[in-house]
Design a protein around this motif. Structure first.
Motif, PDB file in Angstrom:
ATOM      1  N   PRO A  94       0.826  -1.212   0.000  1.00  0.00           N
ATOM      2  CA  PRO A  94       0.000   0.000   0.000  1.00  0.00           C
ATOM      3  C   PRO A  94       0.867   1.273   0.000  1.00  0.00           C
ATOM      4  CG  PRO A  94      -0.430  -1.364   1.961  1.00  0.00           C
ATOM      5  CD  PRO A  94       0.643  -2.027   1.187  1.00  0.00           C
ATOM      6  N   PRO A  95       0.275   2.425  -0.292  1.00  0.00           N
ATOM      7  CA  PRO A  95       1.055   3.666  -0.298  1.00  0.00           C
ATOM      8  C   PRO A  95       1.824   3.864   1.017  1.00  0.00           C
ATOM      9  CG  PRO A  95      -1.106   4.061  -1.232  1.00  0.00           C
ATOM     10  CD  PRO A  95      -1.121   2.666  -0.660  1.00  0.00           C
ATOM     11  N   GLY A  96       3.031   4.400   0.865  1.00  0.00           N
ATOM     12  CA  GLY A  96       3.912   4.620   2.015  1.00  0.00           C
ATOM     13  C   GLY A  96       5.332   4.190   1.661  1.00  0.00           C
ATOM     14  N   THR A  97       6.180   4.151   2.662  1.00  0.00           N
ATOM     15  CA  THR A  97       7.560   3.706   2.453  1.00  0.00           C
ATOM     16  C   THR A  97       7.773   2.419   3.239  1.00  0.00           C
ATOM     17  OG1 THR A  97       8.328   5.964   2.111  1.00  0.00           O
ATOM     18  CG2 THR A  97      10.000   4.334   2.661  1.00  0.00           C
ATOM     19  N   TRP A  98       8.269   1.412   2.532  1.00  0.00           N
ATOM     20  CA  TRP A  98       8.393   0.069   3.075  1.00  0.00           C
ATOM     21  C   TRP A  98       9.781  -0.510   2.790  1.00  0.00           C
ATOM     22  CZ3 TRP A  98       4.076  -1.041   5.706  1.00  0.00           C
ATOM     23  CH2 TRP A  98       2.900  -0.402   5.331  1.00  0.00           C
ATOM     24  N   SER A  99      10.157  -1.437   3.634  1.00  0.00           N
ATOM     25  CA  SER A  99      11.320  -2.266   3.338  1.00  0.00           C
ATOM     26  C   SER A  99      10.759  -3.563   2.776  1.00  0.00           C
ATOM     27  CB  SER A  99      12.130  -2.540   4.614  1.00  0.00           C
ATOM     28  OG  SER A  99      13.237  -3.350   4.307  1.00  0.00           O
ATOM     29  N   VAL A 100      11.140  -3.884   1.541  1.00  0.00           N
ATOM     30  CA  VAL A 100      10.626  -5.085   0.876  1.00  0.00           C
ATOM     31  C   VAL A 100      11.751  -6.120   0.783  1.00  0.00           C
ATOM     32  CG1 VAL A 100       9.716  -6.019  -1.295  1.00  0.00           C
ATOM     33  CG2 VAL A 100       8.854  -3.842  -0.406  1.00  0.00           C
ATOM     34  N   GLN A 101      11.427  -7.320   1.225  1.00  0.00           N
ATOM     35  CA  GLN A 101      12.367  -8.441   1.175  1.00  0.00           C
ATOM     36  C   GLN A 101      11.856  -9.469   0.172  1.00  0.00           C
ATOM     37  OE1 GLN A 101      11.990 -11.712   3.981  1.00  0.00           O
ATOM     38  NE2 GLN A 101      14.106 -11.318   4.632  1.00  0.00           N
ATOM     39  N   VAL A 102      12.726  -9.894  -0.726  1.00  0.00           N
ATOM     40  CA  VAL A 102      12.413 -11.001  -1.631  1.00  0.00           C
ATOM     41  C   VAL A 102      13.410 -12.107  -1.316  1.00  0.00           C
ATOM     42  CG1 VAL A 102      12.279 -11.791  -4.022  1.00  0.00           C
ATOM     43  CG2 VAL A 102      11.468  -9.495  -3.415  1.00  0.00           C
ATOM     44  N   THR A 103      12.880 -13.246  -0.860  1.00  0.00           N
ATOM     45  CA  THR A 103      13.719 -14.396  -0.553  1.00  0.00           C
ATOM     46  C   THR A 103      13.567 -15.409  -1.682  1.00  0.00           C
ATOM     47  OG1 THR A 103      13.433 -14.054   1.804  1.00  0.00           O
ATOM     48  CG2 THR A 103      14.219 -16.229   1.109  1.00  0.00           C
ATOM     49  N   VAL A 104      14.690 -15.840  -2.221  1.00  0.00           N
ATOM     50  CA  VAL A 104      14.703 -16.741  -3.370  1.00  0.00           C
ATOM     51  C   VAL A 104      15.310 -18.078  -2.957  1.00  0.00           C
ATOM     52  CG1 VAL A 104      15.595 -17.076  -5.711  1.00  0.00           C
ATOM     53  CG2 VAL A 104      14.950 -14.791  -4.934  1.00  0.00           C
ATOM     54  N   GLN A 105      14.618 -19.161  -3.318  1.00  0.00           N
ATOM     55  CA  GLN A 105      15.166 -20.509  -3.178  1.00  0.00           C
ATOM     56  C   GLN A 105      15.729 -20.884  -4.543  1.00  0.00           C
ATOM     57  OE1 GLN A 105      15.326 -22.357  -0.354  1.00  0.00           O
ATOM     58  NE2 GLN A 105      14.423 -20.609   0.700  1.00  0.00           N
ATOM     59  N   PHE A 106      17.020 -21.178  -4.600  1.00  0.00           N
ATOM     60  CA  PHE A 106      17.646 -21.502  -5.876  1.00  0.00           C
ATOM     61  C   PHE A 106      17.494 -22.978  -6.197  1.00  0.00           C
ATOM     62  CE2 PHE A 106      20.014 -17.815  -4.233  1.00  0.00           C
ATOM     63  CZ  PHE A 106      19.696 -16.911  -5.225  1.00  0.00           C
ATOM     64  N   ALA A 107      17.442 -23.282  -7.485  1.00  0.00           N
ATOM     65  CA  ALA A 107      17.303 -24.663  -7.948  1.00  0.00           C
ATOM     66  C   ALA A 107      18.604 -25.427  -7.718  1.00  0.00           C
ATOM     67  CB  ALA A 107      16.946 -24.664  -9.439  1.00  0.00           C
ATOM     68  N   ASN A 108      18.527 -26.726  -7.868  1.00  0.00           N
ATOM     69  CA  ASN A 108      19.683 -27.629  -7.772  1.00  0.00           C
ATOM     70  C   ASN A 108      20.374 -27.572  -6.424  1.00  0.00           C
ATOM     71  OD1 ASN A 108      19.258 -28.366 -10.481  1.00  0.00           O
ATOM     72  ND2 ASN A 108      20.419 -26.580 -11.162  1.00  0.00           N
ATOM     73  N   GLY A 109      19.649 -27.239  -5.352  1.00  0.00           N
ATOM     74  CA  GLY A 109      20.218 -27.240  -4.012  1.00  0.00           C
ATOM     75  C   GLY A 109      21.312 -26.211  -3.790  1.00  0.00           C
ATOM     76  N   ARG A 110      21.328 -25.152  -4.593  1.00  0.00           N
ATOM     77  CA  ARG A 110      22.403 -24.152  -4.472  1.00  0.00           C
ATOM     78  C   ARG A 110      22.233 -23.243  -3.267  1.00  0.00           C
ATOM     79  NH1 ARG A 110      23.966 -21.705 -10.177  1.00  0.00           N
ATOM     80  NH2 ARG A 110      25.985 -21.535  -9.192  1.00  0.00           N
ATOM     81  N   GLY A 111      21.036 -23.197  -2.668  1.00  0.00           N
ATOM     82  CA  GLY A 111      20.833 -22.385  -1.480  1.00  0.00           C
ATOM     83  C   GLY A 111      19.695 -21.400  -1.627  1.00  0.00           C
ATOM     84  N   SER A 112      19.779 -20.309  -0.862  1.00  0.00           N
ATOM     85  CA  SER A 112      18.742 -19.277  -0.878  1.00  0.00           C
ATOM     86  C   SER A 112      19.396 -17.929  -0.584  1.00  0.00           C
ATOM     87  CB  SER A 112      17.676 -19.580   0.177  1.00  0.00           C
ATOM     88  OG  SER A 112      18.254 -19.529   1.473  1.00  0.00           O
ATOM     89  N   ALA A 113      18.653 -16.860  -0.862  1.00  0.00           N
ATOM     90  CA  ALA A 113      19.155 -15.519  -0.591  1.00  0.00           C
ATOM     91  C   ALA A 113      17.999 -14.568  -0.355  1.00  0.00           C
ATOM     92  CB  ALA A 113      20.005 -15.017  -1.757  1.00  0.00           C
TER      93      ALA A 113
END
Length: 177
Positions: free
Chosen positions: A149-168
């Motif tokens: 919604p309108p305003g200022t936010w901290s947005v986090q996108v967490t990604v799970q990588f394929a082939n068991g490489r990990g996440s970030a």
């Protein structure tokens, strides 16, 4: 045959035998034997070893967030695991981005890491933990979701990588107008 001629023939034969043995072994390992200084050593080619795969990166590839018609903004990398290594960090304020209320946000990567899944969350700007984080979306590829919604936010996108490489986890400070 006189003894002196026999001795010279034997010495010549021994010298030639030593020279041939040294050449077949890849050349002498020290200075040339006395009296053979004018004979150039024979050098053999040594095989070179080429890597079979490119070295792996120390951390996940950079992620950029873009909205329709805007330039992509590279996010700040937070906690991650990647190819057996990793790093831990608190919730980050993120790289600043301004978006409209109806613009879809899309995350892309500097190189294709292979994405198995992702989640996007928002928290109040300035937060340092995920206690009050609210979900914005989740799925497989593409990584795209609606803004908060309108305003200022901290947005986090967490990604799970394929082939068991990990996440970030990647962060942006999103101002929605």
């Amino acid at each position: 045959m006189p003894a002196r001629s026999l001795w010279r023939s034997s010495a010549t034969a021994v010298t030639l035998a030593l020279l041939m043995a040294a050449c077949s072994a890849g050349g002498p390992s020290g200075p040339p034997p006395t009296g053979l200084a004018s004979v150039a050593p024979v050098r053999t080619a040594r095989p070179t070893v080429q890597p079979t795969a490119a070295p792996s990166m120390a951390e996940p590839p950079a992620a950029s967030l873009a909205v329709e018609g805007g330039d992509p903004v590279t996010g700040r990398l937070g906690s991650f695991t990647w190819n057996g290594g990793g790093s831990d960090s608190p919730w980050l304020p993120g790289a600043p981005v301004t978006v409209g209320t109806a613009e879809r946000m899309t995350v892309s990567f500097a190189t294709d890491p292979g994405v198995a899944g992702w989640t996007a969350r928002r928290a109040a700007a300035g937060t340092s933990d995920a206690a009050d984080a609210v979900g914005l979306g989740q799925g497989a590829i593409p990584v795209t979701f609606s803004p908060p919604p309108p305003g200022t936010w901290s947005v986090q996108v967490t990604v799970q990588f394929a082939n068991g490489r990990g996440s970030a986890a990647y962060y942006w400070q999103v101002t929605v107008r």
